[in-house]
Design an enzyme around this catalytic site. Structure first.
Site, short mmCIF file in Angstrom:
data_model
loop_
_atom_site.label_atom_id
_atom_site.label_comp_id
_atom_site.label_asym_id
_atom_site.label_seq_id
_atom_site.Cartn_x
_atom_site.Cartn_y
_atom_site.Cartn_z
N ASP A 244 0.83 -1.21 0.00
CA ASP A 244 0.00 0.00 0.00
C ASP A 244 0.86 1.26 0.00
O ASP A 244 0.65 2.16 0.81
CB ASP A 244 -0.93 -0.01 1.21
CG ASP A 244 -1.79 -1.26 1.25
OD1 ASP A 244 -1.24 -2.35 1.49
OD2 ASP A 244 -3.01 -1.16 1.03
N ASP B 47 -1.55 -2.71 -4.02
CA ASP B 47 -1.85 -1.28 -3.96
C ASP B 47 -0.57 -0.48 -4.18
O ASP B 47 0.11 -0.06 -3.25
CB ASP B 47 -2.53 -0.88 -2.65
CG ASP B 47 -4.00 -1.26 -2.64
OD1 ASP B 47 -4.49 -1.81 -3.64
OD2 ASP B 47 -4.66 -1.01 -1.61
N ASN C 245 -6.74 -3.77 -4.51
CA ASN C 245 -7.98 -3.17 -5.03
C ASN C 245 -7.72 -1.88 -5.80
O ASN C 245 -8.47 -1.55 -6.72
CB ASN C 245 -8.97 -2.91 -3.88
CG ASN C 245 -8.36 -2.11 -2.77
OD1 ASN C 245 -7.36 -2.54 -2.18
ND2 ASN C 245 -8.93 -0.96 -2.45
N HIS D 216 -3.31 -9.60 -0.98
CA HIS D 216 -3.56 -8.21 -0.60
C HIS D 216 -4.43 -8.09 0.66
O HIS D 216 -4.10 -7.36 1.59
CB HIS D 216 -4.19 -7.43 -1.75
CG HIS D 216 -4.34 -5.98 -1.43
ND1 HIS D 216 -3.26 -5.16 -1.17
CD2 HIS D 216 -5.44 -5.20 -1.30
CE1 HIS D 216 -3.69 -3.94 -0.90
NE2 HIS D 216 -5.00 -3.93 -0.97
N HIS E 98 -11.50 -2.61 6.99
CA HIS E 98 -11.52 -3.85 6.19
C HIS E 98 -11.73 -5.10 7.04
O HIS E 98 -11.28 -6.19 6.68
CB HIS E 98 -10.23 -3.98 5.37
CG HIS E 98 -9.97 -2.81 4.49
ND1 HIS E 98 -10.88 -2.38 3.54
CD2 HIS E 98 -8.92 -1.95 4.42
CE1 HIS E 98 -10.37 -1.32 2.92
NE2 HIS E 98 -9.21 -1.03 3.44
N HIS F 287 -4.19 -0.20 6.54
CA HIS F 287 -3.07 0.73 6.63
C HIS F 287 -2.54 0.81 8.06
O HIS F 287 -2.61 1.84 8.74
CB HIS F 287 -3.48 2.10 6.09
CG HIS F 287 -3.91 2.05 4.67
ND1 HIS F 287 -4.60 3.05 4.04
CD2 HIS F 287 -3.74 1.08 3.73
CE1 HIS F 287 -4.85 2.70 2.79
NE2 HIS F 287 -4.35 1.52 2.59
FE FE2 Z 1 -6.14 -2.14 -0.52
#
Ligand code: FE2
Length: 483
Positions: A170, A197, A235, A320, A330, A359
């Site tokens: 990410d 990401d 994503n 991921h 999430h 994150h």
């Molecule tokens: Fe993501």
């Protein structure tokens, strides 16, 4: 192996630090929720005119240079780059001599449009038949605009081959992303396992989406031109944007980033496997079908059977979306993949599963929920020595900021969690031991970060260890840790 020659006090210090964490495994106590949150820099993207994105001077100069492994066993690389003025040659000159390049390889060129953005000429060139453990110099581009780089091939596949992987997820293109990247580059990591990401270009609209893919490619070139990044998609790579007329998932990503998927008999670049040094690395796609009988499911079913822990003791899975995540962000998104694949991870004794998406940083104990049954009432993760350690490293530093809210109380399966930016390293020492470290971005504050010694799930068992020659058992850490 050389690393064991370091002063033993350092090693002992690391071992003792690890023991503090590992003691929780035995007692079943809950883990640690760090209260440290880094907040010095806002999570905004670096402006387009910043030097972090500066493109090389010269007509049609190659930019956004990157390499990835090009085959199953590490004797090939794929070199990719972009030219903007004209296609130009897709040729790579390379060799081991300092004086010149005695070898050449021909690649191919592709391009795509996204809304009204027209990409540059994207070159992908496979170089194969390389020698193991060798430094290669390479040159791309023409005349005064040509550019030169180098990379080091991994050691030959061997159960005791030592190797240091970095794990980044990410990442995006903020000042925090830059900090993560620079800290990783100081870590001595030899290959990046990237857990999805990449650019966060999809946070933009219309032609800026393509532009921000270009800036990201240039931004990470400082590392990607010199060592392989092993790609998995998140994503933010999907870019399903019907209002712009863009409905083909992973369009930008798949044009720009290639993987050696055919080498592992995969039918899709989004899931594949490689072997490198002493590791077998399986890359899964969280956003492609994976339920029973789908191509990804069938492929993984076959790939697991190919894993030979006598050759590659370390079995690593990248995806991921995390399967175990106690962050409010999430939460439970990985449950469908857990239901499908967790029993295989336990059966094949996967050492560690790395994911991103959330994150923040989080590490689990070895737990499984494979007895989950909607009719019997079995529904809790339980300690399981055959299960992998699950690690979420979605803390690269993108513009969406940190996921700061963890679910309280911390679940028993969660060993350590903290919402700040950073990256991880996995330093494989031999077939039985690896040092793992999560590195929060340096900010001048001395606060403990997460580290431990990982015992291999295959060679770590007493029975197999007994079979090893005596010198493998002389590790000072061996009697102390049992993770
Ligand atoms: Fe993501």
């Amino acid at each position: 192996m050389q690393e064991f020659a370091r002063p033993q006090s350092l090693l002992l210090q690391l071992a003792l630090t690890s023991f503090v964490f590992l003691s929780f495994v035995n007692t079943g106590n809950a883990g640690i929720t760090s209260t440290f949150i880094r907040s010095e820099w806002p999570s905004v993207d670096i402006p387009l005119d910043n030097e972090a994105f500066v493109v090389p001077k010269g007509y049609n100069a190659p930019q956004q240079v990157r390499i990835t492994q090009g085959d199953y066993d590490g004797k090939a690389v794929i070199i990719s780059w972009v030219t903007t003025d004209e296609p130009g040659p897709s040729k790579v000159q390379y060799g081991t001599s300092q004086k010149g390049y005695d070898l050449t390889a021909e690649g191919s060129t592709t391009s795509y449009t996204f809304y009204k953005y027209k990409s540059g000429y994207i070159h992908h060139c496979l170089i194969d038949g390389l020698q193991y453990d060798t430094k290669y110099n390479y040159k791309i581009g023409q005349g005064d605009s040509s550019r030169e780089f180098w990379f080091q091939t991994p050691p030959k596949i061997h159960p005791d081959a030592s190797y240091k992987f970095g794990i980044i997820g990410d990442l995006g293109q903020t000042y925090n992303s830059l900090s993560t990247l620079e800290h990783y580059m100081q870590s001595g990591g030899q290959t990046v396992l990237f857990v999805g990401d990449l650019s966060y270009a999809d946070r933009y609209e219309y032609n800026d989406v393509g532009l921000r893919w270009d800036t990201w490619g240039q931004f990470v070139e400082r590392s990607t031109a010199y060592q392989p990044w092993i790609w998995s998609a998140g994503n933010h790579e999907i870019e399903y944007m019907p209002y712009m007329g863009e409905v083909l998932p992973f369009k930008s990503y798949l044009h720009r980033y290639t993987t050696p998927y055919l080498a592992s008999k995969s039918s899709n670049p989004l899931w594949y496997a490689i072997r490198r040094a002493s590791a077998h690395i399986i890359v899964l796609s969280s956003y492609s079908p994976f339920v029973k009988y789908t191509p990804q499911w069938v492929w993984l079913y076959e790939e697991f059977k190919k894993v030979d822990r006598e050759e590659t003791p370390w079995l690593i899975v990248l995806m991921h979306v995390p399967i175990y995540n106690s962050n409010e962000a999430h939460y439970m998104e990985g449950e469908s993949m857990r239901a499908e694949f967790e029993s295989w991870f336990v059966h094949y004794k996967v050492d560690v599963v790395f994911a991103g998406h959330v994150h923040a940083y989080e590490r689990s104990y070895r737990i499984s929920n494979i007895h989950y049954n909607v009719t019997s009432g079995e529904r809790y993760p339980v300690p399981d020595k055959s299960a992998p350690v699950y690690i979420t490293v979605g803390d690269g530093g993108n513009q969406e900021g940190l996921a700061g809210r963890f679910i309280d109380p911390q679940p028993n399966y969660s060993a350590f969690r903290e919402a700040s930016y950073g990256h991880s390293t996995l330093e494989i020492k031999n077939r039985t031991h690896a040092f793992y470290h999560w590195n929060r971005n340096d900010d001048g504050k001395k606060v403990a970060t997460d580290s431990f010694i990982l015992h291999n799930q295959y060679w770590g068992s007493n029975m197999r260890r007994r079979k090893l020659k005596k010198h493998y058992l002389r590790s000072v850490v061996d009697p102390i840790t049992n993770y």
